[in-house]
Design a protein around this motif. Structure first.
Motif, short mmCIF file in Angstrom:
data_model
loop_
_atom_site.label_atom_id
_atom_site.label_comp_id
_atom_site.label_asym_id
_atom_site.label_seq_id
_atom_site.Cartn_x
_atom_site.Cartn_y
_atom_site.Cartn_z
N PHE A 167 26.17 -101.45 109.60
CA PHE A 167 25.16 -102.73 109.09
C PHE A 167 26.21 -104.01 108.85
O PHE A 167 27.26 -104.14 108.80
CB PHE A 167 24.63 -102.15 107.94
N TYR A 488 16.91 -95.25 110.54
CA TYR A 488 17.85 -96.32 110.13
C TYR A 488 17.33 -97.00 108.95
O TYR A 488 18.02 -97.44 108.05
CB TYR A 488 18.42 -97.12 111.47
N GLN A 492 19.13 -97.07 105.28
CA GLN A 492 20.24 -97.98 105.00
C GLN A 492 19.52 -99.41 104.33
O GLN A 492 18.57 -99.58 104.64
CB GLN A 492 20.90 -98.48 106.24
N LEU A 494 20.00 -103.37 104.06
CA LEU A 494 20.91 -104.33 104.67
C LEU A 494 20.92 -105.48 103.75
O LEU A 494 20.12 -106.02 103.31
CB LEU A 494 20.06 -104.81 105.85
N PHE A 622 23.33 -101.29 115.68
CA PHE A 622 23.72 -100.65 114.20
C PHE A 622 23.48 -99.08 114.08
O PHE A 622 22.33 -98.74 114.73
CB PHE A 622 23.12 -101.40 113.12
#
Length: 633
Positions: A167, A488, A492, A494, A622
């Motif tokens: 990321f 994603y 995750q 960011l 990513f």
């Protein structure tokens, strides 16, 4: 009348013989060994002889290759390890002699200590402490010694995660690991490893097959060890000198509660109960508003044959450990109180569909607090705007539904958030909060395949400098939606501004673009750009043990005004990009005790997203890979 009933394959006995067998059964209950032939009957009586019954029913002597029949045999020696007072079960031949005759039953069944040991007494199961699927005293299959209805339950879980990922990693000139990389963003690749062991134990009183337990005392401790590696400094620690890898461990208390059954309110065991302590609670079907294990008190129960269920709960939030996410019971309790009231109604609005209405109030008084996480990053207040923590009162009113509309499976959720923020981070003044959220997941089943759609809208703040905040944020979300943690965007977090941990676009295991410092330790923020997700996915049960899942989602900001204000960057477009994920879930033996899961996801950022991060490479992708093994006892 035939001597043998071909349908039931039991011997028909005359009434006198049946009466003698009743006396024999009474003798059995008194502790004597049952016998097929009463001493009152002479050897030449009218008992049906062996020759009138099939040889495989009463004897195997005519079989050229005799086979041992199930259960205890007449020739078997009595076992030595049964509880005191146990009377042995009859042999197969004796069982075959039991007969129903004119409403009169021959009593051949032996007395047993209690119903919990029935299968063990009849030699149908062999207890093994390591086997949770057969008779096991460690899994609550029989009462504790000296008790009639007090049970002990032991549980153990091992959760292993291996997670390569990438990321955008913001860096500064003083923090980059490589002298030839002076840009704003460094090497995006990183690795996370996590191993969690959970040990749980419960003491339960009551026959819980048909009714709630009289009381339950439960505790669960979680030990986590985690390791992280990144390619840039000041990502894992605020001090650049601490390097690019970190190994950490923590023990958290995930459950510690007492559950007391207050009363039954109907003959069908509708009830009221109260639970006090650290306990799990989910506000709705998919965890959109709140899903966590927190310290609180909860009154709950059911009515109308369990078709109506309710919860009244109050929680004072525990601090979370920074790197493991587990409860830190030794840290001061947060000044963050949550009140819940919800009501579930089955078969409403139509049969097969369950509706829920919910009201929640989040009272936060952390405006004077300063909290630094274990890695040295400030989490309260978040490092953006006027750099001041806030007090706020937020009320949530919501509707959730889950069930079937004909062939269509449907999950729906809608929330309205309203309240007051004592300190708008952009103006320093009080601001009124009014924000909305809606999510919908319809799906259709085609034999072994389920096709599902996903749609989610969370409102964004249109003008961060006025006295109204319209960006929706949850309390502590853990959404099971649109691919869940294999996606994603949901998996995750960011980073956006102020380094790796100052402010992130979204939270780990969260779907909202809430601009928090941390989902676990930060405050809710209603000055955010909102979220729009539209997706399509499917789940295929290739075999009973193997499931293949996939999702394709498009993500966007509902309103990017707050991003433009934070970045001092005009005309940031709404699009984020495409999130593509696929997962394999394998359960050997079609059980939940061993679950192996592997998933891979990629985010293809849009041009608007690349501009937000100052990148122009259209080939940027990513990725997130998740390898997960869960073993449960």
């Amino acid at each position: 009348m035939s001597a043998m009933d071909s349908k039931n394959r039991f011997i028909r006995l005359p009434a006198g013989v049946a009466a003698s067998l009743i006396l024999s059964g009474l003798a059995t209950a008194a502790g004597q060994t049952p016998s097929l032939q009463s001493s009152a009957e002479p050897s030449g009586s009218n008992v049906v002889s062996d020759q009138s019954a099939p040889p495989d029913l009463l004897t195997d002597e005519t079989d050229a290759s005799p086979r041992r029949r199930p259960g205890r045999q007449s020739s078997d020696p009595p076992p030595q390890d049964l509880p005191p007072g146990t009377v042995l079960a009859p042999s197969p031949g004796e069982i075959d002699a039991c007969e129903r005759m004119d409403g009169l039953y021959a009593l051949c069944a032996p007395a047993i200590p209690d119903r919990w040991r029935l299968a063990e007494t009849l030699r149908l199961v062999k207890p093994r402490w390591w086997d949770p699927y057969n008779h096991n005293p460690l899994k609550g299959d029989q009462p504790l010694p000296g008790t009639e209805d007090l049970f002990f339950i032991l549980s153990m879980v091992s959760d292993t995660v291996v997670e390569p990922r990438s990321f955008p990693l913001p860096v500064g000139v003083q923090t980059t690991e490589r002298s030839d990389s002076p840009g704003l963003f460094g090497d995006p690749n990183s690795l996370a490893l996590s191993q969690t062991f959970v040990l749980g134990a419960a003491l339960v009183q009551g026959a819980t097959t048909f009714k709630p337990p009289d009381f339950e005392l439960r505790a669960a401790l979680a030990f986590n060890i985690n390791h992280a590696e990144v390619s840039e400094r000041r990502i894992l620690f605020v001090q650049p000198t601490k390097g690019v890898s970190r190994t950490d461990s923590f023990v958290g208390v995930q459950e510690l509660f007492f559950d007391k059954h207050l009363r039954n309110v109907s003959s069908r065991y509708d009830f009221d109960s109260i639970r006090i302590g650290v306990q799990p609670f989910s506000s709705d079907f998919r965890g959109f508003l709140f899903q966590d294990n927190q310290l609180g008190v909860r009154l709950f129960g059911s009515r109308d044959n369990n078709r109506l269920q309710y919860n009244l709960a109050a929680f004072a939030r525990l601090e979370k450990d920074t790197n493991s996410g587990l409860n830190d019971v030794f840290a001061p309790i947060r000044k963050d109180v949550i009140l819940f009231a919800n009501l579930y109604r089955q078969d409403f609005l139509i049969p097969g569909f369950t509706s829920q209405i919910i009201g929640a109030l989040n009272i936060n008084r952390e405006g004077d607090d300063i909290e630094i996480d274990r890695n040295g990053f400030p989490v309260r207040p978040a490092l953006f705007g006027d750099l001041r923590a806030r007090d706020y009162d937020i009320a949530y009113l919501g509707y959730n539904g889950d069930g079937r509309l004909g062939r269509l499976n449907l999950t729906a959720s809608a929330y309205l958030a309203a309240g007051e923020d004592r300190n708008n981070v952009f103006t320093g003044r009080k601001a009124n909060i009014l924000a909305g959220f809606a999510a919908l997941e319809p799906s259709l089943d085609f034999d072994w395949f389920r096709l599902r759609g996903s749609l989610l809208i969370a409102s964004g703040d249109a003008d961060p400098y006025d006295d109204h905040e319209t960006g929706y944020d949850a309390i502590f979300e853990n959404p099971q939606f649109a691919g869940a943690d294999t996606s994603y965007w949901i998996r995750q977090s960011l980073p956006l501004i102020g380094g790796a941990r100052a402010v992130s676009l979204n939270g780990r295991n969260g779907i909202l673009n809430s601009l928090r410092s941390s989902k676990e330790q930060g405050q809710s923020n209603f000055n955010n750009p909102g979220t729009i997700l539209a997706g399509l996915g499917g789940d295929a049960d290739v075999t009973p043990e193997l499931r293949v899942s996939g999702s394709l989602n498009h993500l966007a900001f509902q309103n990017s005004s707050s991003l433009e204000a934070l970045r001092m960057q005009g005309d940031i477009g709404p699009s984020i990009g495409w999130d593509l994920s696929a997962a394999l879930t394998y359960r050997p033996g079609f059980i939940q005790n061993i679950v192996l899961r592997g998933s891979a996801a990629i985010l293809k950022p849009s041009e608007d997203f690349r501009a937000l991060f100052g990148r122009s490479d259209e080939g940027d992708l990513f990725y997130s890979v998740l390898l997960n093994t869960v073993l449960t006892y």
